[in-house]
Write an enzyme that holds these catalytic residues in place. Structure first.
Site, PDB file in Angstrom:
ATOM      1  N   LYS A  81     -14.255  25.835 -21.984  1.00 37.44           N
ATOM      2  CA  LYS A  81     -14.382  25.106 -23.249  1.00 37.44           C
ATOM      3  C   LYS A  81     -13.815  25.959 -24.387  1.00 37.44           C
ATOM      4  O   LYS A  81     -14.136  27.147 -24.485  1.00 37.44           O
ATOM      5  CB  LYS A  81     -15.865  24.808 -23.470  1.00 37.44           C
ATOM      6  CG  LYS A  81     -16.207  23.917 -24.642  1.00 37.44           C
ATOM      7  CD  LYS A  81     -17.720  23.641 -24.654  1.00 37.44           C
ATOM      8  CE  LYS A  81     -18.106  22.631 -25.713  1.00 37.44           C
ATOM      9  NZ  LYS A  81     -19.566  22.336 -25.698  1.00 37.44           N
ATOM     10  N   SER A 156     -20.689  17.602 -25.402  1.00 38.13           N
ATOM     11  CA  SER A 156     -19.425  17.970 -26.039  1.00 38.13           C
ATOM     12  C   SER A 156     -18.471  18.743 -25.127  1.00 38.13           C
ATOM     13  O   SER A 156     -17.302  18.929 -25.487  1.00 38.13           O
ATOM     14  CB  SER A 156     -19.702  18.836 -27.275  1.00 38.13           C
ATOM     15  OG  SER A 156     -20.328  20.054 -26.893  1.00 38.13           O
ATOM     16  N   SER A 180     -24.917  18.934 -23.929  1.00 40.64           N
ATOM     17  CA  SER A 180     -23.451  18.997 -23.833  1.00 40.64           C
ATOM     18  C   SER A 180     -22.891  19.535 -22.528  1.00 40.64           C
ATOM     19  O   SER A 180     -21.687  19.446 -22.305  1.00 40.64           O
ATOM     20  CB  SER A 180     -22.891  19.824 -24.996  1.00 40.64           C
ATOM     21  OG  SER A 180     -23.011  19.130 -26.203  1.00 40.64           O
TER      22      SER A 180
END
Lengths: 470, 65
Positions: A81, A156, A180
């Site tokens: 990420k 996310s 997330s």
């Protein structure tokens, strides 16, 4: 060794490289081939660094040829990420504001994976500043679900879920502040591990909420996640909030049976308002756990809606505080949805915020009292499988806000309590969308969740299924 | 505890140094209202001697058992 290396699990490929059954270059090229095939469809990567990855793979192969094995991830290509600082690299945090931000430090979690020998493939897409549950991103485009590209990945850690599901990387770091890691794991059909708050250092990871942020992996299997958590966990002088407790051998827990374990099933909240196919998968998961030797008991949990509310108060306030300067100086550079969420925190009085923090101890004590005698609680990650990108786009759908509230319903209470939660692929809908279940444990008992999750994966094959490119 | 209305939200954003327009204040009030409602049974009921750090005590006490 034959077959497509990128389809193997992290643990399997690491062993294969160490045993010289595959070179790191072959493995890295296999991932790059799949990225070339899938990226136009799913938009999972923020940056693809093919040449640098192959050069690093060659260096790893050369070192191994000389008998130098750097660690258990020697030569294994990974992408994470795009919020984990990597010195000298652009780290966008999914935002326009940080489009050109070059990190000057490397996050502790990432450094520990590098120290174990991993190779960088590039960086993965995410929701802007990790503040959204669906995977939409107005700056870089929505990430798409490999099982159905019209559907959301969840967020996310949207790129992490999508990339692991499509087998573009063997694992990926995510972060979990309100769900997330678990939501992309659920919607994309991969394993995701939200760790106990404080288990893994957050130094060099973009902050959203200092009280709630957690670092964790998404990967094919529980065993993969156990390996990565074991590498990353533990004290860090750069993060004084990180636990100083000894790090258990999580890999040792991957072989335990479920005999003698008790798993709680909530009598309310987590079993209410479920789509029928999620309810079916929950029932089937319970049957499997029982067949594997676990005793299933009902648990009556304290009011989880109050936990959700407290989580929203803490998250909104802390996020607004982190972003206040840019909210004043560069409001036009935020996506509209993210700016709206950030503005919410401006209207929460300091006393209310501190009450929400002060209640955290009693709330955790009440939860633990309710689950006394159990080793974990099982619950759905979300009441529904992946919805479409269109119906959850707040800019285009009137019902989107309600959809978003429903998506996060079952994850936020666990963030407020700071507990570990392991999301495992547990089934599929008739239309072929994955459904995940979360195993919720006691603080710092990640090993207990690994034991249960690994046993479930030995008895099922949902985690081994791979979406097909059309 | 009651949820703030749009007028109160507007005043709070001004005090915070990030003033919101009337429409934005209305949107914020609607958006955060449910959190205030959900937390209302807890707000104002906590004993004086309770510190936020009690969370860490509970979290780590359970590990030792």
């Amino acid at each position: 060794m034959s077959g497509e290396p990128a389809l193997m699990s992290l643990v399997s490929i690491a062993k294969a490289i160490a045993a010289k059954k595959f070179s790191s270059r072959e493995v890295t090229q296999s991932c790059l081939d799949r990225i070339a095939q899938w990226q136009p469809r799913v938009n999972a990567f923020m940056a693809i660094e093919a040449d640098a990855a192959l050069a690093a793979a060659d260096a790893a192969d050369a070192a191994l040829a000389k008998g130098r094995n750097q660690g258990v991830l020697h030569g294994v290509p990974l992408a994470h990420k795009d919020m984990y600082y990597d010195a000298g690299k652009v780290v966008t945090c999914g935002s326009k504001i940080r489009r050109d931000f070059v990190a000057t430090t490397t996050s502790t979690a990432l450094q520990r994976l590098k120290d174990a020998g991993s190779v960088r493939l590039g960086s993965l897409q995410m929701v802007e500043f990790a503040y959204g549950p669906t995977g939409h991103n107005v700056h870089y485009g929505a990430v798409r679900n490999p099982w159905n590209v019209d559907c959301i990945t969840g967020g996310s850690s949207s790129g992490s879920g999508s990339a692991v599901a499509a087998r573009l990387t063997f694992a990926a770091l995510g972060s979990d502040t309100g769900g997330s890691i678990r939501m992309p794991a659920h919607f994309c059909g991969v394993t995701g591990f939200k760790t106990t708050v404080g288990l893994i250092s957050r130094a060099g990871a973009m902050p959203l909420s200092q009280s709630l942020d957690t670092v964790g992996p998404l990967a094919q299997t529980v065993e993969d996640c156990a390996l990565l958590v074991g590498l990353m966990a533990g004290a860090d002088p750069e993060d004084p909030t990180a636990s100083t407790l000894p790090v258990p051998n999580y890999m040792a827990a991957t072989t335990g049976s479920l005999k003698g374990l008790k798993i709680g099933v909530p009598t309310a909240f987590y079993v209410d308002d479920l789509d029928s196919e999620v309810a079916r998968v929950l029932d089937e998961t319970i049957v499997t756990l029982r067949q594997e030797g676990a005793e299933i008991v009902k648990v009556e949990l304290p009011d989880q809606r109050q936990l959700t509310a407290a989580c929203q108060i803490v998250l909104a306030t802390e996020a607004a505080a982190f972003h206040k300067r840019w909210m004043i100086e560069r409001p036009q550079d935020y996506g509209a949805q993210v700016l709206m969420r950030l503005q919410n925190g401006l209207a929460i009085p300091g006393v209310t915020y501190l009450e929400a923090l002060r209640w955290r101890g009693p709330a955790l004590a009440a939860y633990l009292a309710a689950v006394t005698g159990t080793d974990a609680v099982i619950a759905p990650v979300a009441p529904m499988p992946a919805v479409t990108i269109a119906e959850s786009d707040v800019g285009n759908s009137r019902d989107a806000e309600a959809v978003i509230q429903r998506i996060t319903k079952f994850t936020r209470p666990i963030n407020y309590l700071g507990l570990p939660s392991l999301s495992i692929p547990a089934g599929f809908t008739k239309s072929g969308l994955p459904v995940g279940m979360q195993l919720i444990g006691r603080a710092f008992d990640e090993a207990g969740l690994v034991r249960i999750g690994a046993a479930f994966q030995r008895a099922s094959d949902y985690h081994q299924r791979v979406p097909k490119a059309a | 505890m009651t949820r703030p209305d749009p007028k109160q939200v507007k005043a709070m954003t001004e005090v915070a140094g990030v003033p919101a327009e009337k429409e934005v204040a209305e949107r914020i009030a609607n958006s955060i209202g449910p959190a205030f409602d959900g937390f209302a049974p807890v707000a104002g009921t906590l004993p004086m001697d309770l510190e936020p750090a009690s969370f860490l005590l509970v979290q780590r006490a359970k590990v030792s058992k």
